[in-house]
Enzyme design. Structure first.
Site, mmCIF file in Angstrom:
data_model
loop_
_atom_site.group_PDB
_atom_site.id
_atom_site.type_symbol
_atom_site.label_atom_id
_atom_site.label_comp_id
_atom_site.label_asym_id
_atom_site.label_seq_id
_atom_site.Cartn_x
_atom_site.Cartn_y
_atom_site.Cartn_z
ATOM 1 N N TYR C 101 21.032 -55.362 49.012
ATOM 2 C CA TYR C 101 22.041 -56.393 48.739
ATOM 3 C C TYR C 101 22.548 -56.933 50.066
ATOM 4 C CZ TYR C 101 26.453 -58.544 47.351
ATOM 5 O OH TYR C 101 27.476 -59.441 47.171
ATOM 6 N N GLU C 189 24.765 -65.200 48.599
ATOM 7 C CA GLU C 189 24.485 -63.826 48.166
ATOM 8 C C GLU C 189 23.010 -63.696 47.795
ATOM 9 O OE1 GLU C 189 25.792 -62.542 44.194
ATOM 10 O OE2 GLU C 189 26.985 -61.000 45.215
#
Lengths: 390, 302, 390, 302
Positions: C101, C189
């Site tokens: 992530y 993101e």
């Protein structure tokens, strides 16, 4: 590295800074064709890396394409202040309403780029600075901010520029700063920056100097970096040295010098003069030089036929004396096989990191050694004056 | 006492796994320098000469308490290395690397403004407090160290010329409190003036040697400081009095009338004149520095 | 403004961040063709601006082009979490060795961009942060430095990434930061950022949120800025309001509110609730609103059929009360000519800059006025409960 | 006394020739504010409401001794205006402009670090010290000024909500030492905590009103400061307790759980709870702020 006017103007145009319409020519025929495209009259400018081209006859106005070709014929291959003109820039003649000066220069003391502007363009800025210091304005640009519009406004106000041109000037200066940063320029100068009869800003001349330390990331500017150098004021030997990371400048004396470090190299020259000799060159082999660089340096020094003796002065820190010694021996072996210059005597003074191993190598090769710089310099001067040229 | 580095100095080596980094780590360790960590990204966990290698500076500082960094990273990465050390608030950063682009140094110097961090260099030989610690590349071969503990402070824009003069001092029995090179590049972290101020304050320093060269105005600024604020004697040597004007003499620092100005402040003669007028003793050639210093101090000092 | 996954990935690819091969489809036939080009098997992903698409059935693996077409047929026009899927992204299935992530988020408290990384990708980062805070690492990026390589190295080390991928990760993060800055993104993101079976980094998902205040300079992202808004989670009325510089959010009550300033608008809603009413909306006409904006705001409020009364609460500072009053009167005139909604009563509370002129205009138009906010709210609640809807 | 602005304040108006700039210049002059200069590039030499206009900030400061700037420049140029004022080292910069891109403010805030310059805002109504000076856009119509000199300090993230509450204070006879809006944007120059600290130090301020709203963590930080460092009473109102979670309520400041975090610190209830636990008085609706303040101070104060 200095760029030619035509190269600088290519960068300007790409960055949105207006330049006169024109193109570069290497032959009179090309110059004629460009002048024709421009509508007849044109300015023909020799592309040589020196100031004062105009006074030296390097900038000529041609009334028609034939005259442009004739001027090009005359300029191409001629020398302007000792520099050969290999190209001319053929440009449309500008209608000048006002001549200004702008430049961005790295100010080493402040550690920032200085924006220098003057309402007096087209003349020697150094003369203006001396005679009318109030007409030259300097603004240091905060590198965090970049050349933001308010710097441009401040510059425009200081120059007394017509307020209708302020935002154009602010944009131009911002673009010039972007260009300088993008291409690692230590100097970008527009002299003159003109206001045309139509009220537009235009860069009539252009000078850009690129930081040599940044050439590794500016290869688009330097397609010749790996091949033979051209287009610079330096000699072939100097350029060849630079490609190897060596700083070499040929001088007029007879004692060749090979030193590590610019300061020590200059001090070595100072000492040679102090004891009555004349250095044949400045040569700094740079920090951490390995043997191939040492060998090249020696070959370059010996390629100067005036050299009667070579003084090698190495104080090893990051440079290791054993590498230097091996390089000297290698170069001498190589030269011994390929040239008659093997007979030039070499005085070596070698101290510092790994000096014991270095001195051992030199002893095996039977080279004269000195303990101090002064001793080495005196030995070299004696050898030079005592003959030794075979 | 000395200035900048002493026995409390705990050194981090940035670029420790490279050729220069590992070689000089060994040399510094031999001299007795407390090297507590090295950094090379991706090589964390290795050791070099017994020194633990970390991936990044902030981790290395956290784990080892390093308070000084020395940088041997190649020129194209060196500015990043300085910024990383400064971001980690290492109080003293010494950058050996030569050939850092000037725009990189503009960025670096702006970043350092207002940060409690001092940069020495780049393009410098580092700092040595003889007998205590060496954070640099100056030659200190065992048994024939060119340095010697004592009371002469030395500051220089040059590298090898410094060794030449230090050696002459040591040969004459004149030891040194601290010797440092501030670097020969156009834009450097610490100036002559800042260094002279430290020597003036240092009780262990009785006299100072200043080694300048052509280009810039650093020697004139030093002269003004010597005139206004120094009580200790200064012997100065300026290299390049035989250099032809208008040509670059090696590294970027050595340009006559550098900075694009109209004046001739970069000329050796002007610098020498300014220093002489400020009360400094002027040496005509390197070895004369030691001769003059001996004369001034009246005896071997240290 | 949130970008769709396919839009975000176009930006990624342009910035040098690897994404899976694929393309966007608006019909089953297009989806079939894309799957064919990809070699048969494909992942079909509904393009809706919501999290948890996978759990909601919006991401389906198709074994061959026909299946891809069938899945697209099913997804296109369906709703995922109340949002219509107008497009699907058809992508090559990735061979995943590891899921990570990474995100860049503007941290308002610190005033910098935070780089957030985790070795746990493909799952809800908020859950990871709650359950395994040691697996989530935050680095604040100094805007002067930008995301320099050492931040990337620090992030890679913190994630425990294989050191062979460090410089790739550092480059990817630097590119992501450049992208965020270039497009004024407040969030970028990648969840998951995968390591493929071949050991390459690839952005399997992509989420980008653009700062609404910067849309004026991000028009390439927003070709629809001057036409009707689509592709966002907001209703047509909300989008229409935003185009006018009005912040409008429809709620479930019956008292429409028009207020200047977000804080006062929220406080007005709070007071309405406090005195027993239910606000029908949040509406902030913004600072310095002129009469056309006021008129639009009123029309938007009245377009909600649940609104039984409107409370206008204006405390003029930079907004001038006379402009507001004229806007209200104009809007009512316009509505009186075009709609039956003129009968909804309006309570106006108007104080501040130029309020005397404003109140005079309102008196002429015979609109009920309140002195304080509480009084206005109580009047509105009474009117709403006492009927008034004709 | 008051904080930040008083009768020594000399104001420069950036964007003075614009619609908002000229309108509020007139309003401020009417209030008695000492406006000494305006700036609009290219309009130097003009006057607006009798105030001299300059082309750039540094010239205006040099000519007039301005020590405070107020900025009315449109959003796309506002960050540049702040930077220009900060570069000129104007100690107090108040930015009214709404809608400045957040990346512009990231750049601005970094530039301000370590500079002796304070930024209030952006997206704020400015500062007023009633009876002395107004540097802002708050309504001060003659004859019915919503402000009144006194001893209540007021700080707010909101604009118009502030006016609402100030007016209620004044109606109850409670005057104000200084009222300021710190701005509703995600990234602002001066925080609640910094302002509370100034009010705590100001002998002219006897009690403080804090007006918060949903989004961010500023109220929680204020609560911690109130708990740890404030002895003066604080009455707080937090707007948005009826706002539905997860939706933006107008300007960027008003987002539930803003900043991308997983927590619910942006909710009004959490903020109110933190402030209550820190010892602040909590008002349920705007007018209650004045009622509570009257109760606390025991009488009309000022």
């Amino acid at each position: 590295m200095n760029l030619h006017e035509y190269q600088s103007k290519e960068l300007f145009a790409a960055e949105g800074i207006a330049v006169p319409d024109g193109a570069v020519a290497e032959t009179p025929g090309e110059a004629r064709a460009i002048a024709q495209r421009l509508g007849g009259a044109a300015v023909v400018k020799a592309q040589v890396l020196t100031g004062g081209r105009g006074k030296a006859g390097g900038i000529v106005v041609a009334g028609d394409p034939e005259e442009a070709a004739a001027v090009a014929e005359r300029l191409l291959g001629s020398t302007i202040r000792d520099l050969p003109a290999e190209r001319v820039l053929v440009e449309a003649a500008a209608q000048i309403a006002q001549e200004l000066y702008v430049a961005l220069i790295v100010d080493r003391e402040v550690g920032r780029v200085a924006l220098i502007v003057s309402s007096e363009g087209g003349v020697d800025i150094e003369e203006t600075a001396r005679d009318h210091p109030d007409r030259v304005h300097t603004l240091h640009i905060d590198p965090y901010l970049g050349l933001r519009p308010f710097y441009g406004v401040r510059a425009a106000a200081a120059m007394g520029l017509d307020s209708g041109l302020w935002s154009d000037l602010a944009s131009l200066l911002a673009n010039l700063y972007t260009l300088a940063q993008r291409y690692d320029a230590t100097l970008t100068e527009i002299n003159p920056l003109i206001v045309t009869a139509e009220g537009k800003l235009q860069a009539l001349d252009a000078k850009v100097t690129i930081d040599d330390s940044a050439l590794f990331r500016q290869r688009t500017l330097r397609p010749d970096l790996d091949s033979e150098p051209t287009d610079t004021e330096e000699s072939t030997a100097e350029a060849r040295a630079r490609q190897m990371g060596i700083s070499y400048i040929k001088l007029d004396g007879e004692i060749g010098c090979m030193v590590n470090g610019a300061g020590l190299a200059m001090a070595t020259m100072d000492v040679i003069k102090h004891v009555g000799g004349e250095p044949a060159n400045f040569l700094d082999i740079g920090g951490g030089a390995r043997r191939d660089r040492v060998a090249t340096a020696l070959e370059i020094i010996l390629s100067d036929p005036h050299v009667r003796v070579v003084l090698v002065n190495i104080f090893g820190g990051i440079t290791r004396c054993d590498e230097v010694a091996r390089g000297i021996v290698e170069a001498l072996d190589h030269l011994g096989q390929t040239s008659a210059r093997r007979s030039v005597p070499i005085v070596v003074r070698l101290v510092g990191t790994n000096h014991e191993e270095g001195q051992r190598i030199l002893q095996q090769a039977d080279l004269p050694a000195a303990t101090t710089l002064s001793e080495g310099a005196r030995m070299a001067v004696e050898l030079a004056s005592g003959g030794g040229r075979s | 006492m000395a200035i900048l580095v002493d026995h409390t100095t705990r050194v981090l080596v940035q670029g420790i796994t490279g050729r220069e980094g590992s070689f000089h780590t060994a040399q510094m360790l031999t001299y007795g320098t407390a090297i507590v960590a090295g950094v090379t990204p991706g090589k964390g966990g290795q050791t070099v000469e017994g020194v633990s290698v970390f991936d990044d500076v902030i981790t290395a500082v956290g784990e080892t308490g390093a308070n000084t960094s020395i940088i041997y990273v190649p020129a194209r990465f060196a500015a990043d290395a300085i910024l990383e050390a400064a971001e980690a608030l290492i109080p003293l950063i010494i950058c050996i690397t030569e050939g850092i682009p000037v725009w990189d140094m503009i960025r670096v110097r702006r970043y350092l403004e207002g940060r409690p961090v001092r940069l020495i260099g780049p393009n410098c030989p580092g700092i040595i407090t003889p007998g205590a610690t060496k954070v640099g590349i100056m030659p200190t071969f065992p048994g024939a160290d060119i340095h010697k503990p004592g009371h002469v402070g030395l500051v220089s824009r040059s590298g090898t010329l410094t060794y030449e003069i230090v050696w002459a001092l040591t040969e004459k029995g004149l030891g040194q409190s601290t010797c440092l090179g501030i670097g020969g590049d156009p834009i450097i972290g610490t100036s002559f003036v800042e260094t002279l101020a430290m020597f003036q304050e240092d009780p262990d320093t009785h006299a100072v040697v200043l080694i300048g060269e052509i280009g810039g105005e650093a020697e004139q600024q030093a002269a003004a400081f010597i005139r206004d604020a120094m009580t200790k004697p200064v012997v100065a040597f300026v290299a390049g009095r035989t250099a032809p004007p208008g040509r670059r003499m090696g590294h970027a620092g050595a340009i006559i009338a550098g900075g694009g100005g109209a004046d001739a402040s970069g000329l050796a003669a002007n610098k020498i004149e300014a220093l002489r007028a400020a009360g400094a003793y002027i040496a005509e050639y390197p070895e004369q520095v030691a001769e003059q210093m001996l004369h001034i101090l009246g005896q071997a000092d240290g």
